[in-house]
Design an enzyme around this catalytic site. Structure first.
Site, PDB file in Angstrom:
ATOM      1  N   HIS A   8       1.034  -0.966   0.039  1.00 38.61           N
ATOM      2  CA  HIS A   8       0.264   0.206   0.402  1.00 38.61           C
ATOM      3  C   HIS A   8       1.210   1.248   0.155  1.00 38.61           C
ATOM      4  CE1 HIS A   8      -3.721  -2.050   0.495  1.00 38.61           C
ATOM      5  NE2 HIS A   8      -3.208  -2.275   1.200  1.00 38.61           N
ATOM      6  N   ASP A  68      -1.306  -5.200   5.555  1.00 39.57           N
ATOM      7  CA  ASP A  68      -2.090  -5.664   5.230  1.00 39.57           C
ATOM      8  C   ASP A  68      -1.188  -6.041   3.753  1.00 39.57           C
ATOM      9  OD1 ASP A  68      -2.743  -3.288   5.265  1.00 39.57           O
ATOM     10  OD2 ASP A  68      -4.907  -3.371   4.351  1.00 39.57           O
ATOM     11  N   GLU A  69      -2.103  -7.071   3.193  1.00 37.13           N
ATOM     12  CA  GLU A  69      -2.239  -7.059   1.705  1.00 37.13           C
ATOM     13  C   GLU A  69      -0.558  -6.586   1.283  1.00 37.13           C
ATOM     14  OE1 GLU A  69      -6.647  -6.192   0.440  1.00 37.13           O
ATOM     15  OE2 GLU A  69      -5.476  -4.858   1.565  1.00 37.13           O
ATOM     16  N   VAL A  70       0.053  -7.532   1.762  1.00 35.86           N
ATOM     17  CA  VAL A  70       1.167  -7.573   0.617  1.00 35.86           C
ATOM     18  C   VAL A  70       1.273  -8.982  -0.739  1.00 35.86           C
ATOM     19  CG1 VAL A  70       4.180  -7.486   0.712  1.00 35.86           C
ATOM     20  CG2 VAL A  70       2.449  -6.377   3.025  1.00 35.86           C
TER      21      VAL A  70
END
Lengths: 537, 537
Positions: free
Chosen positions: A272, A332-334
């Site tokens: 992100h 989050d969400e790597v």
């Protein structure tokens, strides 16, 4: 004679005391109206007192009044005077602090600390007692007084002729959960400062106490860093009009403090971070295709010492700008696709003995960032991904659970590991109503899992998330309110007293009308009307 | 050299003419930007002219200027001057009608009728030609001129330094469908007049031309009738604050007229009339239970002569208050349960030879109401239910198709019966985005059914319906805009030029930014930003 509930003002006309009591008891057994979120103990009677703006005053208890006045409370008195008496034209000039007035709300507090910031351990307890000609509000801290003032303001009502009344009332109140947050996302859309301030106002009305500022993300970096000005110069949607200056940030923090709200900044990494790369060229990982760099970039490069130098400087600044003791590190969400494509990253993995497990590389990165922020005396919060994919949890403190599915299973796992939890999964309000309506958010109980008392105490609270893909200043308010208020009651009130959607419904309708009266663009729950509708400009 | 499309102003810098042309051609083949809804013929070139507020003027063509000025257009010039030059502080004083100014937009029109109202047959055609130092706008009627002014205003753009420009442009334009409506529901929630006026502004920006005012329904009767004042005295949410006075209604109609918008009132009966019964005691059917009246009421009582006397008086008033030649009679969702329970209704059915077919009773009622409004020289519109359940269609004129499912099958049935159709089914916008997003409303083509040319001409247009169960002044604007604009382009533009959602997307994003700039609270379509974000107050 008292009855344990509030009464609907419209029903209180003096006929016969016993007959009236019977009516009220019947009404009250079904509906407890008047204050949202519902106080822990709430005793009220049909006896009511008129309030007149000309002869109403806030006061400090005598031994306190001798001391210096408290700026947080003085400002709150002015705000709440306008809220109490919305039809009363002038405002501030008429507030007098004499005790000889007809109705005085007298404040006393145990810790007269007015200069600090609310924090995770701040007491928000208060006791409010309303009787003839006076009310007393006692709290341990100014933050507790603010909660009590909000409750007091919700007890005052107008009859059909515009006169103001309050009923004899006795309240003892404290929150069920210490952390009651709202996340706003200022990266996917820029939110004007005014929109944030207005949201802070509305948060105070529902007794929320944390503004989780998801300030930067892939699309834009609007935070104007004094250490790295290029981050917003090149990473914001516009370097002049779509940024938060240091002054803007101070204003938000100060405005929040005056309302008993903490500001929790999130600088989410290593994923992100696309917008970061524009102003900090070597920060992100170059992705490769066919053995050469493709020109696109992935997550933060966790193999380069310069990354950690940059992060240490940035977080040093952030730690000094944001006074809260907590900081949100994201995590989050790597997406591992880019790391995997890069030969230097793979070589680093080999050297470190990580094999092909990129979770280990991410854990290595997060560990370093947590250490940086720990050294700055900040408690870090991470999204659940960090907990889920990492074998060692010893460096973690607080985990925010956000994924859908059996979120209470996840909560249980985290508290079993001895870590604190903030629950967000059931309160993703970016999905609009009426399919995602308030009852859906009300029917959540964060402690509905098997666990010990000690484990349950690790659930420190919950958070409403308003992600910004489809939300900006045009639709933020009606999307948040009053649906977020449903979560607010869940996080503040006693669950056994607030387990019925049907009983809550008329109270929430009434509260929504109060929000409109205070200028909050809260959308309707169903067919109907408020005495004072929202007036668009 | 001209290219058949508009250009993105940002791309126009003078390098080499041929090279530039190549770039523009490439850009333009993919995206046609600049005006929403897209004009029928749109020729533009990279040649651009600066506009200066100090030296810009609207003018009438010489032979017209000698005549009396047209109030509709004079008012429009003032509005559009502010829209053209939003940064220009003062306003009205600076408008000069001399032809010696540097840039003049000269109006000519064939029918100089400024006093009437737009109607179903009004021409909205216009031709707009922009060249060096001047533009000419020709139309058959003032309503066509208003459409041309809107288009002109969308062609003007600002560069990064705030200067205003317009490109050489040639447009010939007219609507695909004559009826392009928006329904607002002021019964389920009361909408302040200001909210309605603001919606009329936004409607004009998308070239909508009918405001379908679903003014009364079950929950409330806010229309203040001069003949039957008790209808709102007893049937409105509040008899003073939640009503539309005669003056309010005149204001709405006048405001709409100035923007080329018709106001179509709907007084829906015999169902959806609960609120009518409060102020008109014998109007509704008493429901029976076990042989006696239950105390509840059903639809309008179609058996009583007093019903038709009342309706004749009410519609006589409505016909005089609302100048439009159309009137909407509703007729949807009639529940036969109450009629069936009532012995007097059953006796009437027997006497009339209707057997137990309550559709016949409803048809009998509607027939009478249609006759009443026909005698008042109004063309009646009914919801599709009336068409679906009635054997004889000879008294019907226009049918509004609203039910979900195969709505084009229904459209086909109605036009086969020789009746006109307004299509609403695919444009029920009370369901909020992002699941119900703009593309869903854009991907509709009302003529995608097998039929003759003559039959297709009977589809006079379409309508966006914003029912009020969950909508009031707090969330109306972001729920309508810009999603309603997607329907607007479908109803105005050539379908073959506007069949691609992907091509429309950047144009709609740009148009949405224009709406924000004009103060319309239009919600975002996706991640991103506008140069001027919406500023909440």
């Amino acid at each position: 004679m008292k009855v344990v509930c509030s009464v609907n003002p419209g029903h209180c006309t003096v006929i016969s005391y016993n007959f009236l009591l019977l009516i009220i008891l019947q009404l009250c057994l079904d509906t407890v109206e008047g204050v949202w979120p519902l106080p822990q103990t709430f005793i009220t009677s049909p006896e009511r007192y008129q309030l007149k703006p000309q002869s109403f005053s806030f006061g400090y208890r005598r031994h306190l009044a001798a001391q210096h006045h408290c700026s947080v409370l003085d400002a709150a008195f002015k705000r709440y005077f306008s809220i109490l008496f919305p039809d009363y034209a002038s405002g501030n000039d008429t507030i007098r602090f004499s005790e000889n007035e007809i109705f005085t709300l007298t404040i006393s507090l145990d810790h007269h600390d007015c200069e600090g910031y609310p924090n995770q351990d701040s007491s928000e307890r208060y006791k409010l007692n309303v009787s003839a000609g006076q009310a007393s509000l006692n709290a341990e801290t100014v933050w507790g007084v603010l909660k009590g003032l909000e409750t007091f303001s919700q007890l005052v009502y107008q009859d059909d002729f515009g006169s103001y009344y309050i009923n004899k009332t006795n309240i003892e109140d404290f929150p069920q959960f210490q952390y009651r947050g709202i996340l706003l996302d200022t990266s996917r859309h820029y939110l004007p400062v005014q929109t944030i301030l207005k949201t802070l106002d509305a948060m105070a009305y529902s007794k929320f106490n944390v503004f989780h500022w998801h300030i930067v993300d892939d699309p834009a970096f609007p935070y104007q860093s004094r250490t790295f000005p290029d981050l917003s110069n090149k990473g914001a949607f516009h370097p002049m009009t779509h940024i938060y200056t240091q002054s803007d940030v101070r204003r938000v923090i100060s405005y929040a403090r005056m309302r008993g709200i903490r500001v929790l900044p999130e600088f989410d990494s290593p994923g992100h971070t696309k917008s970061w790369g524009k102003g900090q060229p070597d920060l992100l990982t170059p992705c490769y295709k066919g053995g050469t760099p493709s020109g696109t970039f992935g997550p933060v490069n966790p193999t380069s010492p310069s990354t950690y130098q940059f992060m240490a400087s940035l977080f040093k600044e952030v730690a000094s700008v944001f006074p809260d003791t907590y900081i949100h590190l994201g995590g989050d969400e790597v997406d591992f696709y880019c790391w995997r494509s890069n030969p230097y990253i793979r070589a680093f993995m080999h050297k470190m003995g990580f094999g092909v497990d990129f979770n280990k590389l991410e854990a290595f990165y997060i560990e370093k960032i947590v250490n940086i922020t720990s050294a700055l005396r900040k408690t870090s919060i991470v999204w659940q991904d960090v907990f889920d994919y990492h074998e060692q949890h010893k460096s973690l403190s607080v985990v925010e659970v956000w994924k859908q599915g059996c979120y209470l299973c996840e909560v249980r796992k985290v508290v079993k590991a001895g870590l604190r939890v903030i629950l967000a999964s059931p309160w993703y309000l970016d999905q609009p109503g009426p399919t995602h309506n308030w009852a859906r958010y009300y029917n959540v109980w964060p402690l509905a899992f098997k666990g010990t008392e000690k484990q349950k105490r690790l659930v420190i609270g919950g958070e409403v998330c308003l992600w910004g893909e489809y939300v900006d200043a045009t639709n933020l308010s009606p999307r948040l309110w009053p649906r977020a208020s449903a979560a607010a009651e869940r996080l503040w009130s006693n669950e056994r007293q607030t387990s019925s959607v049907d009983k809550a419904f008329p109270r929430l309708q009434e509260f929504r009308c109060k929000l409109l009266r205070r200028g909050i663009q809260a959308e309707p729950l169903d067919v109907g009307h408020c005495k004072h509708e929202y007036q668009s400009v």
